[in-house]
Design an enzyme around this catalytic site. Sequence first.
Site, PDB file in Angstrom:
ATOM      1  N   GLU A   1       0.801  -1.231   0.000  1.00  0.00           N
ATOM      2  CA  GLU A   1       0.000   0.000   0.000  1.00  0.00           C
ATOM      3  C   GLU A   1       0.830   1.276   0.000  1.00  0.00           C
ATOM      4  OE1 GLU A   1      -3.030  -0.080   2.982  1.00  0.00           O
ATOM      5  OE2 GLU A   1      -3.962  -1.861   2.148  1.00  0.00           O
TER       6      GLU A   1
ATOM      7  N   GLU B   1      -5.417  -8.753   1.025  1.00  0.00           N
ATOM      8  CA  GLU B   1      -6.093  -8.390   2.279  1.00  0.00           C
ATOM      9  C   GLU B   1      -7.565  -8.141   2.006  1.00  0.00           C
ATOM     10  OE1 GLU B   1      -4.549  -5.075   4.584  1.00  0.00           O
ATOM     11  OE2 GLU B   1      -2.490  -5.718   4.216  1.00  0.00           O
TER      12      GLU B   1
HETATM   13  C1  GBH Z   1      -4.626  -2.100   5.455  1.00  0.00           C
HETATM   14  O1  GBH Z   1      -4.782  -0.750   5.217  1.00  0.00           O
HETATM   15  C2  GBH Z   1      -3.234  -2.350   5.972  1.00  0.00           C
HETATM   16  O2  GBH Z   1      -2.421  -2.957   4.989  1.00  0.00           O
HETATM   17  C3  GBH Z   1      -3.174  -3.125   7.241  1.00  0.00           C
HETATM   18  O3  GBH Z   1      -1.911  -2.989   7.804  1.00  0.00           O
HETATM   19  C4  GBH Z   1      -4.287  -2.640   8.149  1.00  0.00           C
HETATM   20  O4  GBH Z   1      -4.209  -3.190   9.419  1.00  0.00           O
HETATM   21  C5  GBH Z   1      -5.590  -3.013   7.516  1.00  0.00           C
HETATM   22  O5  GBH Z   1      -5.689  -2.504   6.225  1.00  0.00           O
HETATM   23  C6  GBH Z   1      -6.809  -2.542   8.279  1.00  0.00           C
HETATM   24  O6  GBH Z   1      -6.835  -1.165   8.348  1.00  0.00           O
HETATM   25  O7  GBH Z   1      -8.584   6.945   9.610  1.00  0.00           O
HETATM   26  O8  GBH Z   1     -10.252   7.635   8.016  1.00  0.00           O
HETATM   27  O9  GBH Z   1      -8.043   8.530   7.861  1.00  0.00           O
HETATM   28  C7  GBH Z   1      -6.047  -0.373   4.713  1.00  0.00           C
HETATM   29  C8  GBH Z   1      -6.023   1.050   4.205  1.00  0.00           C
HETATM   30  C9  GBH Z   1      -5.506   3.232   4.932  1.00  0.00           C
HETATM   31  C10 GBH Z   1      -7.492   2.203   5.673  1.00  0.00           C
HETATM   32  C11 GBH Z   1      -5.609   4.247   6.041  1.00  0.00           C
HETATM   33  C12 GBH Z   1      -7.603   3.220   6.777  1.00  0.00           C
HETATM   34  C13 GBH Z   1      -7.139   5.478   7.406  1.00  0.00           C
HETATM   35  C14 GBH Z   1      -8.457   6.106   7.164  1.00  0.00           C
HETATM   36  N1  GBH Z   1      -6.121   1.988   5.303  1.00  0.00           N
HETATM   37  N2  GBH Z   1      -6.997   4.463   6.377  1.00  0.00           N
HETATM   38  S1  GBH Z   1      -8.866   7.401   8.242  1.00  0.00           S
END
Ligand code: GBH
Length: 483
Positions: free
Chosen positions: A199, A389
């Site tokens: 990512e 994922e």
């Molecule tokens: C994945 O990210 C990751 O690869 C993994 O490590 C993680 O644990 C899993 O998903 C679950 O989250 O708080 O509204 O600003 C997923 C993509 C990017 C989703 C950051 C959440 C923050 C959104 N993530 N995002 S916010």
Amino acid sequence: MKVISRRQFGKSVAAAAAATYAGLSLPRLALGEPHPMRLEYPKGFLWGCATAAYQVEGGAQADGRGPSLWDVFSHTPGKTHNGETGDVADDSYHLYKDDVQLLKNLGVGTYRMSISWSRVFPTGTGQVNQKGLDYYSRVVDELLANNITPYVTMFHWDTPAGLQGGWQSRDTSKAFADYCAYVTKHLGDKVKHWMTTNEFICFTDLGYKEGQFAPGMKLGAGPVNQIRHHAILAHGLGVQAIRANAPSGTQVGLAENAIVVAPVMETDEHIEAAQKATRDVNAPFLTTLLDGKYPESYLAHEGTNAPKVEDGDMKAIGSAIDFLGVNIYVPLYARADGSAQGYAMEPMPTSFPHMASPWLQLGPECIYWGVRNVCDIWKDKVPAIFITENGTSSDDVLTPAGRVEDVDRVMYLRNHLTQLHRAVSEGYPVKGYFLWSLMDNFEWADGYSKRFGLHYVDFKTLKRTPKLSAEWYKQTIANNRVE
Ligand code: GBH
């Protein structure tokens, strides 16, 4: 007048109805009899679970591990929920044998894990830490001894803090390639499937532009575009390094959160609109990587802030991959609007349902469209695709009886696997599915407040307890079908 009883009257009405609707229904199935629309997955479909080093390992200072930007960030007041860190996490560093047994009990064929770069190179480059590498050797051996194939990510956001400038520096991309070369040389006889990065947007934009992830900076467009470039360059150089050092037959790919754009309706014009939008919203990362060049529209839009590219960069970035891993959680929606760009993105209403994490909006068709868009746009550039994922957070509660009734997670998974089955049955080359996550873990800025696991972890005792969803996934794997 003939008097009929209420009972006789009921019977004759039912008989008339039965005659009217005869032929409109199929014979009822007996209990346990297979129904004609069962969602069987192809034989050999690979079922797995995923985790990442900093989220599960703990042992932050064990055996010579150096700090990563996430160690620094999580130890900085105010950056994570309740100031929580990955110092201990699930302590998989010490409990990995137990975790392999959890996997074995689920019946998965594969486990997606990542390597902590700063365990192997404590400052990111130069001096190797043999004990760090040995740990991964032990984990991989334990998996193989249990017939579980490791799929290993080289980098899941835990940039060594010793690398001056982090991703602002082009040297980090080169250090990454050296690290990939070293790890493949030493584990390449046992690990046959590698992913370079996880990512891009989460360690570039979220770390250096939005500031909500490590290292918590808020830079402008020029520096951020350069950071994005260094990230995809690291992937490209990493692919080259892995190929140069791994035995033949090794498969190399990456895990990317391709942003999914679903068409508002399934008509040709909206499908086309969603595909155009897919190219644009993924411009700096997946689109550039699979096209082997930055889209003109992206360069034009960024103007003088566009990244500086050196000779050979685009060739490395466009390196052929053996498989594409996509992390899929949420949809966006687009419609055809007759404009020059060919689409409009739909705003998400505040009433759109979401899971325990507010960002985790529930649109199970995203997993179908995620696969279909990418495969239709880039065709043979994507010879195989894995869902690296998919999963959800839930407000899990451990009952006194030791159960976690996470019916919402089961609902999420069932619906996504139903939609994924559609992609598989239409012939898209989906080879496997990794559920995020094996167990509750350190959810980055959300600390331990959001649980994504199939196993509930008591973060005081580190005890793992299978949730209802673990039973459900186990049964799904055993049957090789979703229901
Ligand atoms: C994945 O990210 C990751 O690869 C993994 O490590 C993680 O644990 C899993 O998903 C679950 O989250 O708080 O509204 O600003 C997923 C993509 C990017 C989703 C950051 C959440 C923050 C959104 N993530 N995002 S916010």
